[in-house]
Scaffold this active site. Structure first.
Site, PDB file in Angstrom:
ATOM      1  CG  ASP A 113      -2.214  -1.014   1.016  1.00 50.73           C
ATOM      2  OD1 ASP A 113      -2.714  -0.706  -0.111  1.00 50.73           O
ATOM      3  OD2 ASP A 113      -2.652  -1.798   1.963  1.00 50.73           O
ATOM      4  CG  ASP A 178      -7.798  -3.510  -3.173  1.00 52.69           C
ATOM      5  OD1 ASP A 178      -8.355  -4.578  -3.418  1.00 52.69           O
ATOM      6  OD2 ASP A 178      -8.160  -3.255  -1.924  1.00 52.69           O
TER       7      ASP A 178
HETATM    8  N1  GLY Z   1      -7.605  -2.172   0.550  1.00 52.00           N
HETATM    9  C1  GLY Z   1      -8.158  -1.186   0.012  1.00 52.00           C
HETATM   10  C2  GLY Z   1      -9.646  -0.960   0.261  1.00 52.00           C
HETATM   11  O1  GLY Z   1     -10.306  -1.354   1.491  1.00 52.00           O
HETATM   12  O2  GLY Z   1     -10.609  -0.632  -0.632  1.00 52.00           O
END
Ligand code: GLY
Length: 418
Positions: A113, A178
């Protein structure tokens, strides 16, 4: 006499176009006014640079996360967007302070992330200030991110492990949809260093994801787990959606946004076609409500979709919405509308506009002084973990503000019809 009439006529035409354009952007200006009120309160409520606003306990009390959480970059990002619109130093100063509080994260290799954390904060900081210090933080962040790339798999490892809701089995090479958003940082690093290795990782990751993460329909699985030795796909499941065969709304939003960005950066039509297909799935979904804001999962409450965790569908009927998914999709569609043929472009733009107007209405945009200082209400973070259901979440605000700025840019020179 005739000349005077012509002059008056043109004056009236210009006046009415100007007033039309002012009215057109009235709601947009109001949203930024609301952001200024809310975020002024947020800055007064919390000056602790180790706690990043994330969601809320109740209408007046925000919740926070620490520096390692994936959402830390959104708060400085929101502040940069408000600065971008207002050009007031107050916002630039606050955005700078909060951005720089994340500096240590450039070395964070514990998850994927870092793209979210650093590109939303430092990326906007560099875009708006051109400060070379920010560039080197971003390049180091990209270096950290590619340590998680395994060429055998051809993708960046998102999390260190994923425990299946269904089987309880633990996988150690999960890739989530994501992850596509984190790739933008890699293109930036290649551009500013001239070193193509960052973008090669991004392109490979996007290709493998395109191959393994999508169904025939254009909808996305949330999690694909790989064997790190053979590179083989082991399983396709969900972490935050309803079921392994369902479509988690925000996952689909990340896919649309990610492949639109991939086309911007590569001009590769495979990525453009992918973004279009994914967008069409979302827009044509029979369960998309008329106000264009999706339920947290497109299949919530639908027959044929069974959760492997304890989902009380009675309790959640109607299913909660996810305004964050709408904000991400809206921002992506505005960009996608600039790459597609006239007919598609018009339809993507109009649908994005409808989303933006819904989000800007009292149904989603909080009354200033409420919503614990966030802008948007009604997002859903992680339903299976019973966390952040039907609440404000900072990334909904971030993508909403981004969409407003994109909309402003796109409508600058053209009178639009509502
Ligand atoms: N991990 C990113 C989201 O919860 O959208």
């Amino acid at each position: 006499m005739k000349l005077t009439i012509i002059k008056v006529f043109f004056f009236l035409v210009i006046l009415s176009l100007a007033s039309f354009s002012l009215r057109r952007n009235d709601w947009l200006a109001k949203s930024f006014e609301a952001a200024e009120v809310q975020y002024t309160h947020m800055l007064q409520t919390n000056a602790n640079l180790k706690q990043y606003p994330r969601s809320y306990h109740n209408d007046t009390v925000p919740t926070y996360t620490g520096i390692n959480d994936w959402t830390g970059g959104f708060w400085p990002g929101c502040l940069w967007y408000v600065y971008d619109y207002t050009r007031k130093n107050k916002w630039k100063d606050a955005a700078t302070t909060w951005t720089e509080s994340l500096e240590a994260n450039q070395f964070n290799t514990t998850h994927h992330d870092i793209g979210f954390m650093m590109y939303c904060s430092y990326g906007n900081a560099y875009r708006l200030t051109q400060n070379p210090k920010y560039k080197s933080v971003l390049v180091q962040s990209a270096k950290s991110l590619i340590t998680r790339f395994n060429p055998k798999v051809g993708a960046i490892k998102s999390w260190n492990e994923f425990k299946s809701w269904g089987s309880g089995k633990v996988y150690n090479y999960p890739v989530i949809i994501d992850n596509m958003i984190n790739l933008e940082l890699l293109f930036f690093a290649s551009k500013v260093t001239g070193d193509a290795s960052y973008k090669r990782v991004a392109i490979k990751h996007a290709e493998i994801t395109l191959k393994n993460h999508f169904r025939e329909s254009g909808s996305s699985y949330h999690v694909v787990c790989y064997d790190s030795i053979s590179g083989r796909v082991l399983t396709r499941e969900t972490a935050q959606g309803l079921a392994d065969n369902s479509v988690w709304a925000r996952g689909q939003a990340w896919a649309i946004y990610g492949y639109t960005m991939m086309y911007r950066e590569t001009h590769d039509h495979r990525f453009l076609n992918a973004a279009i297909r994914m967008a069409q799935f979302y827009l044509n979904a029979p369960t998309l409500p008329t106000d264009q804001i999706p339920y947290w999962d497109f299949n919530a409450g639908q027959p044929g979709y069974k959760a492997n965790w304890n989902y009380d569908s009675q309790r959640y009927s109607p299913a909660p919405r996810d305004a964050a998914a709408a904000a991400v999709t809206c921002s992506a569609l505005l960009e996608l509308s600039t790459y597609t043929s006239a007919m598609l472009s018009k339809s993507f733009f109009n649908r994005a506009q409808a989303m933006l107007k819904s989000l800007s209405s009292p149904a989603y945009l909080a009354k200033p002084g409420t919503n614990a200082n966030f802008l948007l209400m009604h997002s859903t973070g992680n339903m299976p973990k019973q966390s952040e259901i039907d609440v404000p979440i900072v990334y909904a605000d971030y993508y909403y503000l981004e969409a407003l700025l994109r909309y402003k840019q796109l409508t600058k020179n053209r009178p639009l019809k509502f």
